[in-house]
Design a protein around this motif. Sequence first.
Motif, short mmCIF file in Angstrom:
data_model
loop_
_atom_site.label_atom_id
_atom_site.label_comp_id
_atom_site.label_asym_id
_atom_site.label_seq_id
_atom_site.Cartn_x
_atom_site.Cartn_y
_atom_site.Cartn_z
N ILE A 1 0.84 -1.20 0.00
CA ILE A 1 0.00 0.00 0.00
C ILE A 1 0.87 1.25 0.00
CG2 ILE A 1 -1.65 1.35 1.36
CD1 ILE A 1 -2.89 -1.33 2.22
N SER B 1 -3.71 3.87 7.10
CA SER B 1 -3.96 2.97 5.97
C SER B 1 -4.66 1.70 6.42
CB SER B 1 -2.64 2.61 5.27
OG SER B 1 -2.10 3.76 4.67
N TRP C 1 -7.93 0.36 4.70
CA TRP C 1 -7.85 -0.83 3.87
C TRP C 1 -8.58 -2.04 4.45
CZ3 TRP C 1 -6.81 -1.01 -1.03
CH2 TRP C 1 -6.61 -2.25 -1.65
#
Length: 161
Positions: free
Chosen positions: A18, A39, A43
């Motif tokens: 990522i 993140s 995610w």
Amino acid sequence: MLIREFVDQDWSQVWPIIEEVIRAQETFPYDPTMTADQSYGMWVEAAPGRTVVAVDGQRVLGSAKMGTNRPGPGAHVATASFMVAAENRGRGVGTALCREALTWARQQGYAGMQFNAVVQTNRSAVELYQREGFAVVGTVPGAFRHPTLGRVGLHVMYQEF
């Protein structure tokens, strides 16, 4: 290659994928300064959504997240996102993850799947999605600031089930 449910122990391999993708600023409209913690929250989907990893043994090749595109009156349409490690691109990992997301969405009873922001110049993704039955239903001109190409369009892509 095996696609399986994401578990927290996978994060140490998913985050570098990522991070590489968002820092490049070429294919996803995510903030390139996002931290690993930010993140993770973006995610890793909570149920009823789903996050998976494509693995070869213990090595994570890529990951996908999938869920409802919009709440309320839009909750009958799914969405998904896919990221593949640079060294694994072109080996069918993205295609396998896309097919997994489509199968999941159909099994969950969604009426279709929509991608809200596919960067127009991300030809490999656009072509993959079209091979898997998606169509570009609109393009927002100049909505994505590419680091070398300047402002390029963002496609909305859809597949009805």
